[in-house]
Design an enzyme around this catalytic site. Structure first.
Site, PDB file in Angstrom:
ATOM      1  N   ILE A  21       0.836  -1.205   0.000  1.00 17.09           N
ATOM      2  CA  ILE A  21       0.000   0.000   0.000  1.00 17.09           C
ATOM      3  C   ILE A  21       0.870   1.254   0.000  1.00 17.09           C
ATOM      4  CG2 ILE A  21      -1.766   1.310   1.269  1.00 17.09           C
ATOM      5  CD1 ILE A  21      -2.764  -1.361   2.403  1.00 17.09           C
ATOM      6  N   CYS A  22       1.574   1.465   1.102  1.00 17.38           N
ATOM      7  CA  CYS A  22       2.288   2.730   1.298  1.00 17.38           C
ATOM      8  C   CYS A  22       3.561   2.850   0.471  1.00 17.38           C
ATOM      9  CB  CYS A  22       2.601   2.915   2.778  1.00 17.38           C
ATOM     10  SG  CYS A  22       1.116   2.962   3.807  1.00 17.38           S
ATOM     11  N   LEU A  23       4.047   1.721  -0.054  1.00 19.46           N
ATOM     12  CA  LEU A  23       5.155   1.782  -1.000  1.00 19.46           C
ATOM     13  C   LEU A  23       4.643   1.738  -2.435  1.00 19.46           C
ATOM     14  CD1 LEU A  23       8.220   1.912  -1.380  1.00 19.46           C
ATOM     15  CD2 LEU A  23       8.266  -0.586  -1.325  1.00 19.46           C
TER      16      LEU A  23
END
Length: 213
Positions: free
Chosen positions: A117-119
């Site tokens: 998600i955050c990467l």
């Protein structure tokens, strides 16, 4: 993006590092890696950037709920306040992107929790905007091994280059004749390099003994 040749390798003057959401909440559901390994690796990566003068952006998401940046990472840049976001996708936060643009560097190194998600989100968006993105897979992690691996595959298909943190260090050093950074590199290896660090520390002790004799 250059996939081959010398320009495909990282150099300190070409890079900016973005470290995303290494916070307690994210670690709580990290199952792709041993959490202590990710802590070790991301701190080693941050110290590497500092030794080579690579601009580094620290960012968190909803830190009032998810917790502050882990202490060991914050300690590398004690005077830098992380950018606290509401956007899950870091690249949608103009404060982060503006700093990258001001650096004037097209190679962006990223590591994050969670990988899927955050990467993945900022990597895919940054690639679409013309940046060369290098993902540090062992300083990132997902909620499962599968989640991490599928995210890495997705980012590679989009054009990202997967690396490990020691590979980043090696490319930035490139030549042992660049002696100004060698002491810093040695210190990072001794603190975060596992077996290599143990061997390095032993060699340093031997040299100290010889010098004292």
């Amino acid at each position: 993006m250059n996939k081959t040749g010398i320009k495909a390798l990282l150099a300190p003057k070409d890079c900016v590092l973005v470290l995303i959401d290494h916070q307690p909440f994210q670690f709580a559901n990290l199952h792709s890696h041993e959490p202590t390994m990710i802590v070790n690796n991301v701190i080693g990566l941050a110290k590497t950037a500092k030794v080579f003068g690579v601009p580094t952006i620290l960012t968190t998401v909803l830190e009032e709920r998810g917790g502050l940046l882990i202490k060991g990472l914050q300690d590398v840049f004690p005077d830098q306040k992380p950018i606290n976001r509401t956007f899950i996708n870091t690249w949608e936060d103009s404060r982060v992107v503006d700093i990258v643009k001001k650096c004037g560097r097209k190679k962006v190194i990223m590591a994050a929790l969670w990988t899927e998600i955050c990467l993945a989100m900022p990597v895919i968006q940054a690639l679409g905007e013309g940046y060369e993105v290098y993902i540090v897979t062992d300083a990132s992690g997902g909620v499962t091994v599968e989640a991490h691996e599928m995210a890495v595959r997705r980012m590679v298909q989009a054009g990202a280059v997967p690396m490990t943190w020691i590979a980043v260090l090696g490319e930035l050093q490139r030549d042992w004749a660049r002696e100004s950074t060698v002491p810093g590199v040695a210190e990072i290896f001794m603190q975060h390099g596992g077996g290599t660090g143990v061997a390095f520390a032993w060699e340093t002790q031997l040299l100290a003994v010889k010098d004292a004799a």
